[in-house]
Design a protein around this motif. Structure first.
Motif, short mmCIF file in Angstrom:
data_model
loop_
_atom_site.label_atom_id
_atom_site.label_comp_id
_atom_site.label_asym_id
_atom_site.label_seq_id
_atom_site.Cartn_x
_atom_site.Cartn_y
_atom_site.Cartn_z
N ILE A 189 0.86 -1.18 0.00
CA ILE A 189 0.00 0.00 0.00
C ILE A 189 0.89 1.23 0.00
N THR A 190 0.58 2.16 -0.89
CA THR A 190 1.26 3.45 -0.96
C THR A 190 0.24 4.55 -0.74
N ILE A 191 0.62 5.57 0.01
CA ILE A 191 -0.24 6.73 0.25
C ILE A 191 0.23 7.90 -0.61
N PHE A 192 -0.71 8.54 -1.31
CA PHE A 192 -0.48 9.84 -1.94
C PHE A 192 -1.34 10.84 -1.16
N ALA A 193 -0.72 11.80 -0.49
CA ALA A 193 -1.46 12.76 0.33
C ALA A 193 -1.15 14.19 -0.08
N GLY A 194 -2.16 15.02 -0.07
CA GLY A 194 -1.95 16.43 -0.39
C GLY A 194 -3.27 17.17 -0.52
N ARG A 195 -3.19 18.48 -0.64
CA ARG A 195 -4.39 19.27 -0.85
C ARG A 195 -4.97 18.99 -2.24
N THR A 196 -6.20 19.37 -2.43
CA THR A 196 -6.87 19.20 -3.72
C THR A 196 -6.16 20.01 -4.80
N GLU A 201 5.98 17.30 11.29
CA GLU A 201 6.48 16.40 10.25
C GLU A 201 5.39 16.12 9.22
N ALA A 202 5.80 16.04 7.97
CA ALA A 202 4.85 15.83 6.87
C ALA A 202 4.05 14.55 7.07
N VAL A 203 4.68 13.51 7.61
CA VAL A 203 3.99 12.23 7.79
C VAL A 203 2.82 12.36 8.76
N ASN A 204 2.86 13.36 9.65
CA ASN A 204 1.78 13.57 10.61
C ASN A 204 0.68 14.47 10.08
N ARG A 205 0.81 14.93 8.85
CA ARG A 205 -0.22 15.80 8.28
C ARG A 205 -1.25 15.03 7.46
N VAL A 206 -1.04 13.74 7.25
CA VAL A 206 -2.04 12.94 6.54
C VAL A 206 -3.31 12.92 7.38
N ILE A 207 -4.44 13.22 6.75
CA ILE A 207 -5.69 13.39 7.48
C ILE A 207 -6.14 12.08 8.11
N PHE A 233 2.15 15.76 -1.82
CA PHE A 233 2.11 16.71 -2.92
C PHE A 233 1.90 18.09 -2.29
N ALA A 234 2.71 19.05 -2.69
CA ALA A 234 2.63 20.37 -2.07
C ALA A 234 3.08 21.44 -3.07
N PRO A 235 2.66 22.69 -2.85
CA PRO A 235 3.18 23.78 -3.69
C PRO A 235 4.70 23.87 -3.54
N HIS A 236 5.38 24.15 -4.62
CA HIS A 236 6.83 24.33 -4.57
C HIS A 236 7.14 25.52 -3.67
N PRO A 237 8.08 25.39 -2.73
CA PRO A 237 8.33 26.48 -1.77
C PRO A 237 8.88 27.76 -2.40
N GLU A 238 9.50 27.64 -3.58
CA GLU A 238 10.10 28.82 -4.20
C GLU A 238 9.40 29.26 -5.48
N ASP A 239 8.56 28.39 -6.05
CA ASP A 239 7.87 28.72 -7.30
C ASP A 239 6.45 28.19 -7.21
N ARG A 240 5.50 29.07 -6.86
CA ARG A 240 4.12 28.64 -6.62
C ARG A 240 3.39 28.19 -7.88
N SER A 241 4.03 28.34 -9.05
CA SER A 241 3.43 27.83 -10.28
C SER A 241 3.72 26.33 -10.44
N LYS A 242 4.54 25.78 -9.55
CA LYS A 242 4.91 24.37 -9.61
C LYS A 242 4.49 23.64 -8.34
N CYS A 243 4.42 22.31 -8.45
CA CYS A 243 4.14 21.46 -7.29
C CYS A 243 5.29 20.48 -7.11
N VAL A 244 5.46 20.02 -5.89
CA VAL A 244 6.46 18.99 -5.62
C VAL A 244 5.76 17.70 -5.23
N PHE A 245 6.37 16.59 -5.60
CA PHE A 245 5.87 15.23 -5.32
C PHE A 245 7.04 14.54 -4.65
N VAL A 246 6.98 14.42 -3.30
CA VAL A 246 8.15 13.97 -2.55
C VAL A 246 7.79 12.88 -1.55
N PRO A 247 8.76 11.99 -1.28
CA PRO A 247 8.50 10.93 -0.30
C PRO A 247 8.52 11.47 1.13
#
Length: 197
Positions: free
Chosen positions: A4-11, A155-161, A176-190
């Motif tokens: 099982i893999t979790i993908f978590a982030g805002r809409t 910690e990001a792992v504790n933000r999963v709803i 999945f989150a907005p890029h911290p330096e470029d809000r036109s991009k998103c990051v997909f990180v473990p």
């Protein structure tokens, strides 16, 4: 696979898009960005609240997926499906040509009477799925959201709803989150990985 893999982030940050990209690669045998794939074409099953004819199918077509290898659980079936019902999942698996990937979006829609905030209840359900996956040579991505906590020290792992069991019971989790330096991009990180770096 078989986990099982979790993908978590805002809409709206790309969680479903990434699963559609994975589906396109799996159904056509194309490589993933890290060049890994076995070259074979595999089936994929979506259990999703997104209307497949209006949202998922157009994305999959644009990404070049082989739609003959993609199945969607119908609304009528989703009305009675719960995550704990592995017999139901087995039927869907057989009718979907034994998919190598099952996407469930969002899993909280399919909990039945299970309390999504109860560690023991969520863990018991996820362990049933984990055992089922092991016996069926399939992987499962659960697409979920994050809570509104923010700030340093969280910690990001504790933000999963919901319950922490959503992340402790899976082997891999990404956010999945907005890029911290470029809000036109998103990051997909473990945020968790028990199987590799």
């Amino acid at each position: 696979l078989q986990f099982i893999t979790i993908f978590a982030g805002r809409t709206g940050l790309g969680k479903s898009f990434v699963t559609c990209d994975m589906t396109a690669r799996l159904t056509t045998g194309r490589d993933f960005p890290d060049s890994s794939n076995d070259g074979e074409c595999h089936s994929v099953l979506f259990i999703s609240e997104d209307p497949y004819e209006f949202m998922l199918t157009p994305r999959l077509m644009e990404l070049g997926a082989d739609l003959t290898k993609v199945s969607f659980l119908k609304w009528e079936a989703m009305a009675s499906y719960t995550l704990a019902d592995v017999d139901f999942l087995s039927q869907a698996y057989d009718q979907s040509d034994k998919p190598r990937l099952i996407v469930i979006d969002p899993p909280t829609n399919f909990l039945g009477d299970v309390d999504e905030h109860s560690n023991s209840e969520v863990r018991a359900v996820l362990m049933k799925i984990a055992v089922w996956l092991k016996d069926h040579d399939a992987a499962c991505v659960l697409i979920t959201h994050v809570n509104k906590q923010s700030g340093k020290g969280i910690e990001a792992v504790n933000r999963v709803i919901g319950s922490i069991a959503w992340t402790t019971s899976c082997r891999i989790a990404h956010t999945f989150a907005p890029h911290p330096e470029d809000r036109s991009k998103c990051v997909f990180v473990p945020i968790k990985n028990n199987l590799g770096p």
